[in-house]
Design an enzyme around this catalytic site. Sequence first.
Site, mmCIF file in Angstrom:
data_model
loop_
_atom_site.group_PDB
_atom_site.id
_atom_site.type_symbol
_atom_site.label_atom_id
_atom_site.label_comp_id
_atom_site.label_asym_id
_atom_site.label_seq_id
_atom_site.Cartn_x
_atom_site.Cartn_y
_atom_site.Cartn_z
ATOM 1 N N ASN A 6 0.854 -1.153 -0.027
ATOM 2 C CA ASN A 6 -0.088 0.015 -0.126
ATOM 3 C C ASN A 6 0.961 1.140 0.179
ATOM 4 O O ASN A 6 1.519 1.586 0.981
ATOM 5 C CB ASN A 6 -0.741 -0.085 1.213
ATOM 6 C CG ASN A 6 -1.817 1.131 1.284
ATOM 7 O OD1 ASN A 6 -1.828 2.103 0.505
ATOM 8 N ND2 ASN A 6 -2.252 1.354 2.380
ATOM 9 N N TRP A 7 0.810 1.639 -1.049
ATOM 10 C CA TRP A 7 2.000 3.058 -1.372
ATOM 11 C C TRP A 7 1.382 4.245 -0.819
ATOM 12 O O TRP A 7 2.083 5.453 -0.672
ATOM 13 C CB TRP A 7 2.202 3.443 -2.744
ATOM 14 C CG TRP A 7 3.413 2.493 -3.194
ATOM 15 C CD1 TRP A 7 3.924 1.436 -2.647
ATOM 16 C CD2 TRP A 7 4.222 2.674 -4.238
ATOM 17 N NE1 TRP A 7 5.034 0.765 -3.114
ATOM 18 C CE2 TRP A 7 5.105 1.698 -4.447
ATOM 19 C CE3 TRP A 7 4.179 3.507 -5.543
ATOM 20 C CZ2 TRP A 7 6.119 1.463 -5.512
ATOM 21 C CZ3 TRP A 7 5.203 3.215 -6.484
ATOM 22 C CH2 TRP A 7 6.034 2.279 -6.436
ATOM 23 N N LYS A 8 0.150 4.328 -0.233
ATOM 24 C CA LYS A 8 -0.578 5.481 0.217
ATOM 25 C C LYS A 8 -0.769 6.685 -0.473
ATOM 26 O O LYS A 8 -0.480 6.557 -1.950
ATOM 27 C CB LYS A 8 -0.136 5.591 1.724
ATOM 28 C CG LYS A 8 -0.146 4.327 2.660
ATOM 29 C CD LYS A 8 -0.014 4.484 4.078
ATOM 30 C CE LYS A 8 -0.207 3.504 4.824
ATOM 31 N NZ LYS A 8 -0.137 3.458 6.168
ATOM 32 N N GLU A 97 -6.960 4.789 7.608
ATOM 33 C CA GLU A 97 -6.910 6.260 7.040
ATOM 34 C C GLU A 97 -8.010 6.898 6.209
ATOM 35 O O GLU A 97 -8.178 8.046 6.210
ATOM 36 C CB GLU A 97 -5.583 6.541 6.313
ATOM 37 C CG GLU A 97 -4.368 6.151 7.261
ATOM 38 C CD GLU A 97 -3.125 5.645 6.650
ATOM 39 O OE1 GLU A 97 -3.086 5.418 5.370
ATOM 40 O OE2 GLU A 97 -2.060 5.434 7.383
ATOM 41 N N GLY A 222 2.764 -0.981 4.452
ATOM 42 C CA GLY A 222 2.684 0.547 3.889
ATOM 43 C C GLY A 222 4.492 0.809 3.377
ATOM 44 O O GLY A 222 4.915 0.426 2.721
ATOM 45 N N GLY A 223 4.814 1.606 4.423
ATOM 46 C CA GLY A 223 6.152 2.254 4.402
ATOM 47 C C GLY A 223 7.087 1.215 3.722
ATOM 48 O O GLY A 223 7.847 1.633 2.721
HETATM 49 P P1 13P Z 1 2.955 0.914 7.592
HETATM 50 O O1 13P Z 1 3.451 -0.496 7.326
HETATM 51 O O2 13P Z 1 3.583 2.174 7.055
HETATM 52 O O3 13P Z 1 2.683 0.939 9.082
HETATM 53 O O4 13P Z 1 1.265 1.051 6.953
HETATM 54 C C1 13P Z 1 0.380 0.140 7.215
HETATM 55 C C2 13P Z 1 -0.733 0.274 6.329
HETATM 56 O O5 13P Z 1 -1.400 1.198 6.780
HETATM 57 C C3 13P Z 1 -0.711 -0.464 5.321
HETATM 58 O O6 13P Z 1 -2.040 -0.400 4.865
#
Ligand code: 13P
Length: 240
Positions: A6-8, A97, A222-223
């Site tokens: 998930n690159w957000k 989020e 995510g990150g």
């Molecule tokens: P992180 O791995 O950056 O904590 O994010 C997790 C996330 O929200 C994946 O959807």
Amino acid sequence: MYFIANWKMFGGINSVNSLDKVIKFIKSFKKKKLAKIIYCPPHTLIDSMSKKLKNTNISVGSQNCHEHESYGPFTGSVNCKMLKNVGAKYVIIGHSEVRQSGESNKLINQKIQTAIKSGLKVIFCVGETIHQRKKKLTKKILSTQIKVGLNKIKNKKGIIVAYEPVWSIGTGIIPKPLDLLNTINFIKKRLKNNKILYGGSVNPKNINQLNSINNLDGYLIGGASQVSKKFIDIIKKTYN
Ligand code: 13P
């Protein structure tokens, strides 16, 4: 095992090139048949990423969708038809989020119904906040999220569920192994035929610990997923 990136709200057009490393790695990876990799970039990159990943066994997904199936006057929104049109096969729904900006369980349910109707596979996120956890409300919150989120959905089987405790996301903190085991089992009891993933601060340093919890079906990352080397390390270590 699923490895969902998930690159957000990160990445420009050049970031798509960082996938070259992952494509190369997976081509020569002996256990590639076991690893189901899905990239969920921002909407702006779905098209170019789908093209990049053509003829690989890596899929592309979206991070959200609108609840309406067809086109309409919804400024700033993207529907499932449009996502499919540019190559998305999956969609994340109910990420905390997005929930934070007012997305209700009921709206999540509508989005899931629309996504299934449109032929997108759903990655359904659930998870409690730190406040709820401190009040020992985790199970109650998860039950409601699952009950309302999946209300009236007949064919739940293909839905991938990601348990993402909100207090774990982006904090570097992961749940204690026994707590995570219990929570995943709690979800699995309710959703016997679904794959249940964990998400929240997954990285190459804690992946061994997470892999020791042997009831997980994969990770939503995510990150660490934005750095190809870290993403590859997570996959490698899972099959070590
Ligand atoms: P992180 O791995 O950056 O904590 O994010 C997790 C996330 O929200 C994946 O959807």
